[in-house]
Design a protein around this motif. Structure first.
Motif, PDB file in Angstrom:
ATOM      1  N   ARG A  87      -2.451  -6.334  -8.714  1.00  0.00           N
ATOM      2  CA  ARG A  87      -1.318  -7.193  -9.069  1.00  0.00           C
ATOM      3  C   ARG A  87      -0.019  -6.381  -9.133  1.00  0.00           C
ATOM      4  O   ARG A  87       1.042  -6.869  -8.742  1.00  0.00           O
ATOM      5  N   SER A  88      -0.107  -5.148  -9.609  1.00  0.00           N
ATOM      6  CA  SER A  88       1.083  -4.284  -9.658  1.00  0.00           C
ATOM      7  C   SER A  88       1.555  -3.945  -8.245  1.00  0.00           C
ATOM      8  O   SER A  88       2.758  -3.938  -7.971  1.00  0.00           O
ATOM      9  N   ILE A  89       0.605  -3.679  -7.356  1.00  0.00           N
ATOM     10  CA  ILE A  89       0.957  -3.373  -5.965  1.00  0.00           C
ATOM     11  C   ILE A  89       1.613  -4.580  -5.310  1.00  0.00           C
ATOM     12  O   ILE A  89       2.611  -4.458  -4.593  1.00  0.00           O
ATOM     13  N   ILE A  90       1.084  -5.760  -5.578  1.00  0.00           N
ATOM     14  CA  ILE A  90       1.648  -6.994  -5.028  1.00  0.00           C
ATOM     15  C   ILE A  90       3.083  -7.184  -5.508  1.00  0.00           C
ATOM     16  O   ILE A  90       3.969  -7.568  -4.735  1.00  0.00           O
ATOM     17  N   ASP A  91       3.334  -6.888  -6.780  1.00  0.00           N
ATOM     18  CA  ASP A  91       4.692  -7.022  -7.322  1.00  0.00           C
ATOM     19  C   ASP A  91       5.643  -6.008  -6.691  1.00  0.00           C
ATOM     20  O   ASP A  91       6.805  -6.317  -6.407  1.00  0.00           O
ATOM     21  N   GLU A  92       5.134  -4.789  -6.461  1.00  0.00           N
ATOM     22  CA  GLU A  92       5.988  -3.734  -5.913  1.00  0.00           C
ATOM     23  C   GLU A  92       6.363  -4.004  -4.460  1.00  0.00           C
ATOM     24  O   GLU A  92       7.492  -3.741  -4.037  1.00  0.00           O
ATOM     25  N   TYR A  93       5.414  -4.543  -3.698  1.00  0.00           N
ATOM     26  CA  TYR A  93       5.650  -4.818  -2.275  1.00  0.00           C
ATOM     27  C   TYR A  93       5.671  -6.327  -2.039  1.00  0.00           C
ATOM     28  O   TYR A  93       4.913  -6.859  -1.247  1.00  0.00           O
ATOM     29  N   TYR A  94       6.571  -6.974  -2.748  1.00  0.00           N
ATOM     30  CA  TYR A  94       6.623  -8.436  -2.791  1.00  0.00           C
ATOM     31  C   TYR A  94       6.726  -9.076  -1.415  1.00  0.00           C
ATOM     32  O   TYR A  94       6.158 -10.141  -1.173  1.00  0.00           O
ATOM     33  N   SER A  95       7.456  -8.435  -0.497  1.00  0.00           N
ATOM     34  CA  SER A  95       7.698  -9.035   0.822  1.00  0.00           C
ATOM     35  C   SER A  95       7.061  -8.255   1.961  1.00  0.00           C
ATOM     36  O   SER A  95       7.435  -8.441   3.118  1.00  0.00           O
ATOM     37  N   CYS A  96       6.118  -7.385   1.645  1.00  0.00           N
ATOM     38  CA  CYS A  96       5.384  -6.684   2.704  1.00  0.00           C
ATOM     39  C   CYS A  96       4.200  -7.577   3.088  1.00  0.00           C
ATOM     40  O   CYS A  96       3.092  -7.427   2.580  1.00  0.00           O
ATOM     41  N   PHE A  97       4.461  -8.513   3.985  1.00  0.00           N
ATOM     42  CA  PHE A  97       3.492  -9.583   4.250  1.00  0.00           C
ATOM     43  C   PHE A  97       2.158  -9.105   4.837  1.00  0.00           C
ATOM     44  O   PHE A  97       1.113  -9.658   4.483  1.00  0.00           O
ATOM     45  N   PRO A  98       2.148  -8.082   5.704  1.00  0.00           N
ATOM     46  CA  PRO A  98       0.840  -7.587   6.159  1.00  0.00           C
ATOM     47  C   PRO A  98      -0.011  -7.055   5.004  1.00  0.00           C
ATOM     48  O   PRO A  98      -1.218  -7.244   4.973  1.00  0.00           O
ATOM     49  N   LEU A  99       0.659  -6.392   4.027  1.00  0.00           N
ATOM     50  CA  LEU A  99      -0.061  -5.915   2.851  1.00  0.00           C
ATOM     51  C   LEU A  99      -0.570  -7.088   2.022  1.00  0.00           C
ATOM     52  O   LEU A  99      -1.727  -7.102   1.577  1.00  0.00           O
ATOM     53  N   LEU A 100       0.286  -8.084   1.809  1.00  0.00           N
ATOM     54  CA  LEU A 100      -0.124  -9.245   1.017  1.00  0.00           C
ATOM     55  C   LEU A 100      -1.329  -9.938   1.649  1.00  0.00           C
ATOM     56  O   LEU A 100      -2.234 -10.411   0.952  1.00  0.00           O
TER      57      LEU A 100
END
Length: 370
Positions: A100-113
């Motif tokens: 969840r922390s990683i998701i918050d940090e890379y909010y718009s890195c769509f391949p990561l999401l």
């Protein structure tokens, strides 16, 4: 942690440039003590000074702060593998919190999401009481991609992953809304593309195009088989015919070595179907074949081609977001191979048979799951 990262960066940059703290302080217009505090992590520069510092070192502000707004495909693969291993060795809540922390940090890195949604889906069964929360989190990531990304491939993937999640939540209407209530007729585009490559004097690319297409169709046919089997559970003749035909595909294309999971899911579904038909002997035979495939798996597992599909390895590495790596860690795969049988209520009486019990005991020992 971020303060320490910046402190190390600003100190290293100054030393690389061969200047003193006094010289940097003079250029920026602060005291030597201020620079010293930056380099020991006691404070940050004023935000208005960041552009001047970045210009001085010929960096972007993001680079100066050690921040990456987007991750590369290799970064994402490495992070996915790391988190996958953590699920095998750490409490679920600890790993989930980090995700969840990683998701918050890379909010718009769509391949990561996208890959975080896949990861959550692959490990949601370990979440206990938080399982629905994890599934909903995966859905939220898919929605974010659909609403904000301009990558059509990612959007299609996110719709598929969300549809899978919605099925788990018993929301069939949303599934049809996402994927439609019909499917397109076969167009043969891969044949057209391969012919175009031939006209461009690129026969290797033409062969790869057709090989990749055949590979996907073979695995696709077997992926459909379990559901199709269950739809014919009350027609034993048709059920047998489906099993026979799918087995011919498995043997003809050596799927046991090519894509073990497709073969395992098929044999497991066939065994369950035969138990539902109260045919223990045929169910035991399917379990025997399931165990046979398990014994052929080489860890660490990767997707790969073979002597027939000899052009797909590069495509797998290039096109699959996780490359040729397995979507779950090795220990979780091994455990699920066993629990797929032992935790299935349809196999309760089957496990009492001496032959089946012996096969499973030997498999547990081989996998290190005693």
């Amino acid at each position: 942690m971020k303060e320490l990262q910046f402190a190390n960066t600003i100190s290293a940059l100054r030393k690389q440039k061969g200047i003193t703290q006094d010289q940097l302080a003079s250029y920026v217009g602060v005291s030597k003590a201020a620079v010293s505090k930056w380099e020991t992590g006691l404070s940050y520069p004023d935000i208005l000074l960041l552009p001047k510092l970045a210009t001085y070192y010929n960096l972007s502000i993001d680079e100066l702060l050690g921040y990456k707004p987007q991750l590369t495909k290799e970064d994402i693969q490495k992070l996915y593998a790391e988190l996958s291993q953590e699920f095998a060795s750490k409490p679920f809540d600890e790993v989930y919190s980090r995700i969840r922390s990683i998701i918050d940090e890379y909010y718009s890195c769509f391949p990561l999401l996208m890959q975080m949604a896949v990861l959550l889906l692959n490990y949601q069964s370990m979440a206990g009481e938080k399982q629905q929360d994890v599934i909903n989190n995966a859905i939220e990531l898919c929605n974010r991609i659909q609403q904000s990304s301009d990558d059509l491939r990612l959007i299609r993937q996110s719709r598929s992953i969300e549809a899978h999640c919605q099925l788990m939540l018993k929301q069939p209407e949303r599934v049809l809304e996402l994927l439609g209530d019909d499917f397109e007729l076969y167009t043969g585009n891969e044949i057209i593309v391969a012919t175009a490559y031939q006209l461009l004097q690129n026969p290797q690319k033409a062969k790869e195009t057709l090989q990749v297409s055949m590979y996907q169709y073979v695995i696709g046919i077997l992926s459909i088989a379990p559901n199709y089997l269950m739809m014919h559970i009350h027609d034993s003749n048709q059920f047998d015919e489906i099993v026979n035909r799918k087995e011919k595909i498995i043997n003809t294309f050596d799927v046991k070595n090519l894509h073990y999971n497709a073969a395992l899911v098929f044999y497991l579904s066939a065994a369950q179907g035969y138990m539902m038909q109260k045919n223990e002997d045929k169910a035991a035979e399917m379990i025997r074949k399931y165990v046979q495939v398990c014994n052929m798996i080489e860890f660490p597992f990767t997707l790969h081609g073979d002597g027939f599909f000899d052009l797909i390895d590069e495509w797998l590495a290039r096109e699959l977001d996780l490359g040729s790596n397995a979507p779950r860690d090795e220990q979780t795969i091994k455990t699920s191979i066993i629990t797929s049988i032992t935790n299935n209520p349809h196999f309760k009486t089957l496990l009492e048979r001496t032959d089946v019990n012996a096969m499973l005991t030997n498999l547990q020992h081989k996998l290190g799951c005693d």
